[in-house]
Motif scaffolding. Structure first.
Motif, PDB file in Angstrom:
ATOM      1  N   ASN A  35       1.044  10.765  22.022  1.00  0.00           N
ATOM      2  CA  ASN A  35       0.626   9.094  22.995  1.00  0.00           C
ATOM      3  C   ASN A  35       0.735   8.046  22.647  1.00  0.00           C
ATOM      4  OD1 ASN A  35      -0.856   7.366  21.874  1.00  0.00           O
ATOM      5  ND2 ASN A  35      -2.735   8.847  22.625  1.00  0.00           N
ATOM      6  N   ILE A  36       2.123   6.858  23.667  1.00  0.00           N
ATOM      7  CA  ILE A  36       2.305   6.086  22.914  1.00  0.00           C
ATOM      8  C   ILE A  36       2.572   4.628  23.871  1.00  0.00           C
ATOM      9  CG2 ILE A  36       4.910   6.851  24.222  1.00  0.00           C
ATOM     10  CD1 ILE A  36       6.001   5.534  21.755  1.00  0.00           C
ATOM     11  N   SER A  37       1.913   3.853  23.888  1.00  0.00           N
ATOM     12  CA  SER A  37       2.458   2.334  24.795  1.00  0.00           C
ATOM     13  C   SER A  37       2.986   1.964  23.839  1.00  0.00           C
ATOM     14  CB  SER A  37       1.155   1.849  25.497  1.00  0.00           C
ATOM     15  OG  SER A  37       0.350   2.521  24.665  1.00  0.00           O
ATOM     16  N   LEU A  38       4.010   0.952  24.583  1.00  0.00           N
ATOM     17  CA  LEU A  38       4.652  -0.456  23.917  1.00  0.00           C
ATOM     18  C   LEU A  38       4.457  -1.870  25.343  1.00  0.00           C
ATOM     19  CD1 LEU A  38       7.358   0.807  22.228  1.00  0.00           C
ATOM     20  CD2 LEU A  38       5.454   0.048  20.928  1.00  0.00           C
ATOM     21  N   PRO A  39       4.366  -2.864  24.684  1.00  0.00           N
ATOM     22  CA  PRO A  39       3.506  -3.151  23.753  1.00  0.00           C
ATOM     23  C   PRO A  39       1.828  -2.210  23.366  1.00  0.00           C
ATOM     24  CG  PRO A  39       4.338  -5.036  24.596  1.00  0.00           C
ATOM     25  CD  PRO A  39       4.475  -3.611  25.534  1.00  0.00           C
ATOM     26  N   PRO A  40       1.489  -1.216  22.612  1.00  0.00           N
ATOM     27  CA  PRO A  40      -0.312  -0.950  22.847  1.00  0.00           C
ATOM     28  C   PRO A  40      -1.007  -1.688  23.823  1.00  0.00           C
ATOM     29  CG  PRO A  40       0.687  -1.554  20.472  1.00  0.00           C
ATOM     30  CD  PRO A  40       1.463  -2.792  21.039  1.00  0.00           C
ATOM     31  N   GLY A  41      -1.379  -0.471  24.421  1.00  0.00           N
ATOM     32  CA  GLY A  41      -2.353  -0.584  25.364  1.00  0.00           C
ATOM     33  C   GLY A  41      -1.437  -0.859  26.962  1.00  0.00           C
ATOM     34  N   GLN A  42      -0.025  -1.596  26.832  1.00  0.00           N
ATOM     35  CA  GLN A  42       0.662  -1.952  27.627  1.00  0.00           C
ATOM     36  C   GLN A  42       1.238  -0.561  28.676  1.00  0.00           C
ATOM     37  OE1 GLN A  42       1.982  -5.975  28.286  1.00  0.00           O
ATOM     38  NE2 GLN A  42       0.782  -6.478  25.976  1.00  0.00           N
ATOM     39  N   TYR A  63       3.938  -6.927  17.382  1.00  0.00           N
ATOM     40  CA  TYR A  63       4.386  -6.161  17.117  1.00  0.00           C
ATOM     41  C   TYR A  63       5.178  -5.261  16.997  1.00  0.00           C
ATOM     42  CZ  TYR A  63       2.785  -0.828  17.032  1.00  0.00           C
ATOM     43  OH  TYR A  63       2.240   0.155  16.853  1.00  0.00           O
ATOM     44  N   PHE A  64       6.094  -5.430  17.763  1.00  0.00           N
ATOM     45  CA  PHE A  64       7.953  -4.958  17.536  1.00  0.00           C
ATOM     46  C   PHE A  64       7.737  -6.067  15.860  1.00  0.00           C
ATOM     47  CE2 PHE A  64       8.427  -5.089  22.308  1.00  0.00           C
ATOM     48  CZ  PHE A  64       6.920  -4.025  22.525  1.00  0.00           C
ATOM     49  N   GLN A  65       8.176  -7.161  15.300  1.00  0.00           N
ATOM     50  CA  GLN A  65       8.859  -6.689  14.459  1.00  0.00           C
ATOM     51  C   GLN A  65       8.128  -5.910  13.766  1.00  0.00           C
ATOM     52  OE1 GLN A  65       7.447 -10.720  13.705  1.00  0.00           O
ATOM     53  NE2 GLN A  65       8.272 -11.517  16.004  1.00  0.00           N
ATOM     54  N   THR A  66       7.164  -5.243  13.599  1.00  0.00           N
ATOM     55  CA  THR A  66       6.190  -4.208  12.647  1.00  0.00           C
ATOM     56  C   THR A  66       6.776  -2.786  12.947  1.00  0.00           C
ATOM     57  OG1 THR A  66       4.117  -3.509  13.914  1.00  0.00           O
ATOM     58  CG2 THR A  66       4.412  -5.269  13.195  1.00  0.00           C
ATOM     59  N   ILE A  67       7.635  -2.008  13.548  1.00  0.00           N
ATOM     60  CA  ILE A  67       8.618  -1.023  14.435  1.00  0.00           C
ATOM     61  C   ILE A  67       9.795  -1.319  14.817  1.00  0.00           C
ATOM     62  CG2 ILE A  67       5.974  -0.568  15.394  1.00  0.00           C
ATOM     63  CD1 ILE A  67       7.061  -0.147  18.251  1.00  0.00           C
ATOM     64  N   ALA A  68      10.198  -2.464  14.717  1.00  0.00           N
ATOM     65  CA  ALA A  68      11.734  -2.270  15.266  1.00  0.00           C
ATOM     66  C   ALA A  68      13.084  -1.040  14.270  1.00  0.00           C
ATOM     67  CB  ALA A  68      11.874  -4.001  14.879  1.00  0.00           C
ATOM     68  N   GLU A  69      12.088  -1.334  13.160  1.00  0.00           N
ATOM     69  CA  GLU A  69      13.658  -0.619  12.036  1.00  0.00           C
ATOM     70  C   GLU A  69      13.025   1.198  12.015  1.00  0.00           C
ATOM     71  OE1 GLU A  69      15.613  -2.459  10.706  1.00  0.00           O
ATOM     72  OE2 GLU A  69      15.352  -4.131  11.245  1.00  0.00           O
ATOM     73  N   LEU A  70      11.542   1.519  12.902  1.00  0.00           N
ATOM     74  CA  LEU A  70      12.007   2.869  12.655  1.00  0.00           C
ATOM     75  C   LEU A  70      12.569   3.515  13.174  1.00  0.00           C
ATOM     76  CD1 LEU A  70       7.267   3.015  12.925  1.00  0.00           C
ATOM     77  CD2 LEU A  70       9.112   2.759  10.915  1.00  0.00           C
ATOM     78  N   LYS A  71      12.806   4.411  13.170  1.00  0.00           N
ATOM     79  CA  LYS A  71      13.336   5.826  13.631  1.00  0.00           C
ATOM     80  C   LYS A  71      12.884   6.845  13.860  1.00  0.00           C
ATOM     81  CE  LYS A  71      17.067   2.868  12.709  1.00  0.00           C
ATOM     82  NZ  LYS A  71      17.479   2.045  13.445  1.00  0.00           N
ATOM     83  N   VAL A  72      12.773   6.258  15.404  1.00  0.00           N
ATOM     84  CA  VAL A  72      11.998   7.668  16.205  1.00  0.00           C
ATOM     85  C   VAL A  72      11.949   8.403  17.268  1.00  0.00           C
ATOM     86  CG1 VAL A  72       9.554   6.832  14.716  1.00  0.00           C
ATOM     87  CG2 VAL A  72      10.438   6.100  17.329  1.00  0.00           C
ATOM     88  N   SER A  73      11.525   9.073  18.208  1.00  0.00           N
ATOM     89  CA  SER A  73      11.986  10.052  18.747  1.00  0.00           C
ATOM     90  C   SER A  73      11.096  11.101  19.223  1.00  0.00           C
ATOM     91  CB  SER A  73      13.955  10.839  19.175  1.00  0.00           C
ATOM     92  OG  SER A  73      13.835  11.944  17.993  1.00  0.00           O
ATOM     93  N   ALA A  74      11.554  11.353  20.607  1.00  0.00           N
ATOM     94  CA  ALA A  74      10.788  13.082  21.272  1.00  0.00           C
ATOM     95  C   ALA A  74      11.472  13.336  22.126  1.00  0.00           C
ATOM     96  CB  ALA A  74       9.502  12.399  21.822  1.00  0.00           C
ATOM     97  N   HIS A  75      11.099  14.391  22.388  1.00  0.00           N
ATOM     98  CA  HIS A  75      12.247  15.733  23.261  1.00  0.00           C
ATOM     99  C   HIS A  75      11.381  14.937  24.341  1.00  0.00           C
ATOM    100  CE1 HIS A  75      11.942  18.049  19.299  1.00  0.00           C
ATOM    101  NE2 HIS A  75      13.150  18.381  20.662  1.00  0.00           N
ATOM    102  N   LEU A  76      10.281  14.585  24.932  1.00  0.00           N
ATOM    103  CA  LEU A  76       9.961  14.345  26.370  1.00  0.00           C
ATOM    104  C   LEU A  76       8.897  13.100  26.064  1.00  0.00           C
ATOM    105  CD1 LEU A  76       9.602  17.489  28.404  1.00  0.00           C
ATOM    106  CD2 LEU A  76      11.746  16.508  28.019  1.00  0.00           C
ATOM    107  N   PHE A  77       9.290  12.125  27.568  1.00  0.00           N
ATOM    108  CA  PHE A  77       8.103  10.828  27.230  1.00  0.00           C
ATOM    109  C   PHE A  77       7.757  11.590  28.754  1.00  0.00           C
ATOM    110  CE2 PHE A  77       8.128   6.479  28.796  1.00  0.00           C
ATOM    111  CZ  PHE A  77       6.855   6.727  28.216  1.00  0.00           C
ATOM    112  N   ILE A  78       6.663  11.165  29.180  1.00  0.00           N
ATOM    113  CA  ILE A  78       5.635  11.443  30.150  1.00  0.00           C
ATOM    114  C   ILE A  78       5.328   9.983  31.154  1.00  0.00           C
ATOM    115  CG2 ILE A  78       4.449  12.427  32.063  1.00  0.00           C
ATOM    116  CD1 ILE A  78       4.923  15.332  30.368  1.00  0.00           C
ATOM    117  N   GLU A  79       5.738   9.311  31.778  1.00  0.00           N
ATOM    118  CA  GLU A  79       4.987   8.415  32.464  1.00  0.00           C
ATOM    119  C   GLU A  79       3.849   8.431  33.184  1.00  0.00           C
ATOM    120  OE1 GLU A  79       7.694   5.035  33.163  1.00  0.00           O
ATOM    121  OE2 GLU A  79       9.605   6.479  33.165  1.00  0.00           O
ATOM    122  N   ARG A  80       3.811   6.689  33.430  1.00  0.00           N
ATOM    123  CA  ARG A  80       2.047   7.031  34.436  1.00  0.00           C
ATOM    124  C   ARG A  80       1.883   7.884  35.796  1.00  0.00           C
ATOM    125  NH1 ARG A  80      -1.946   7.051  30.857  1.00  0.00           N
ATOM    126  NH2 ARG A  80      -3.192   5.461  32.602  1.00  0.00           N
TER     127      ARG A  80
END
Length: 182
Positions: A35-42, A63-80
């Motif tokens: 699971n993921i939400s950015l910002p957290p809980g939104q 919060y984005f300042q703490t993760i902005a340098e990360l390089k991540v991905s997923a195959h799929l993202f399913i929205e609400r």
């Protein structure tokens, strides 16, 4: 339907640069639910798409300042609402699992498909998400027969103590039952 080059026909394509080739000695044999939400809980912010494509603006939220340098991905993202976005073709390695292991085999990114649900550990997922997840998971099971029901896990299962998603709000019995209706 999944094309020969690993694209899900029902998904909107949003290519992520955070991918590379799988090792030649690894076949796709694991499905990981996150699971993921950015910002957290939104939800519904479009920030997950920005994050997975390295376009997240760190000034937009503290919060984005703490993760902005990360390089991540997923195959799929399913929205609400059940919308499915694909960032990485299934034949390539997405960067979703991090330090991980399943049945003694490390580096789950090498042999897994990662699906991110828009959500949080303790907020119920939507009917639309369960329906979309079941539909894409059935397609993945057909295309990748080494993925069995026993090889569908949460991020918490492959990174215990480090990750908790998809969390206690995820209804595993409901999801597993939906895979048995083909």
């Amino acid at each position: 339907m999944i094309s020969n080059d690993g694209y899900l026909a029902a998904a909107t394509q949003c290519p992520s640069p955070n991918t590379n080739q799988r090792p030649v000695d690894h076949s796709v044999s694991l499905l990981v639910i996150h699971n993921i939400s950015l910002p957290p809980g939104q939800f519904g912010t479009g920030c997950v798409q920005s994050f997975f494509t390295n376009q997240l603006d760190p000034a937009q939220h503290p919060y984005f300042q703490t993760i902005a340098e990360l390089k991540v991905s997923a195959h799929l993202f399913i929205e609400r609402d059940g919308t499915v976005t694909q960032f990485v073709p299934f034949g390539e390695r997405a960067w979703h699992a991090g330090a991980s292991s399943f049945h003694g085999v490390a580096n789950c990114n090498d042999y897994s498909i990662g699906i991110e649900l828009e959500g949080c550990d303790n907020i119920a997922y939507t009917d639309a998400q369960y329906e979309a997840l079941a539909e894409v998971s059935r397609e993945i099971l057909r295309a990748y027969p080494e993925i069995t029901l026993e090889r569908i896990v949460g991020h918490n299962d492959i990174a215990p103590g480090r990750k908790t998603d998809p969390g206690e709000a995820f209804d595993w019995p409901r999801f597993r039952a939906s895979l048995n209706t083909r």
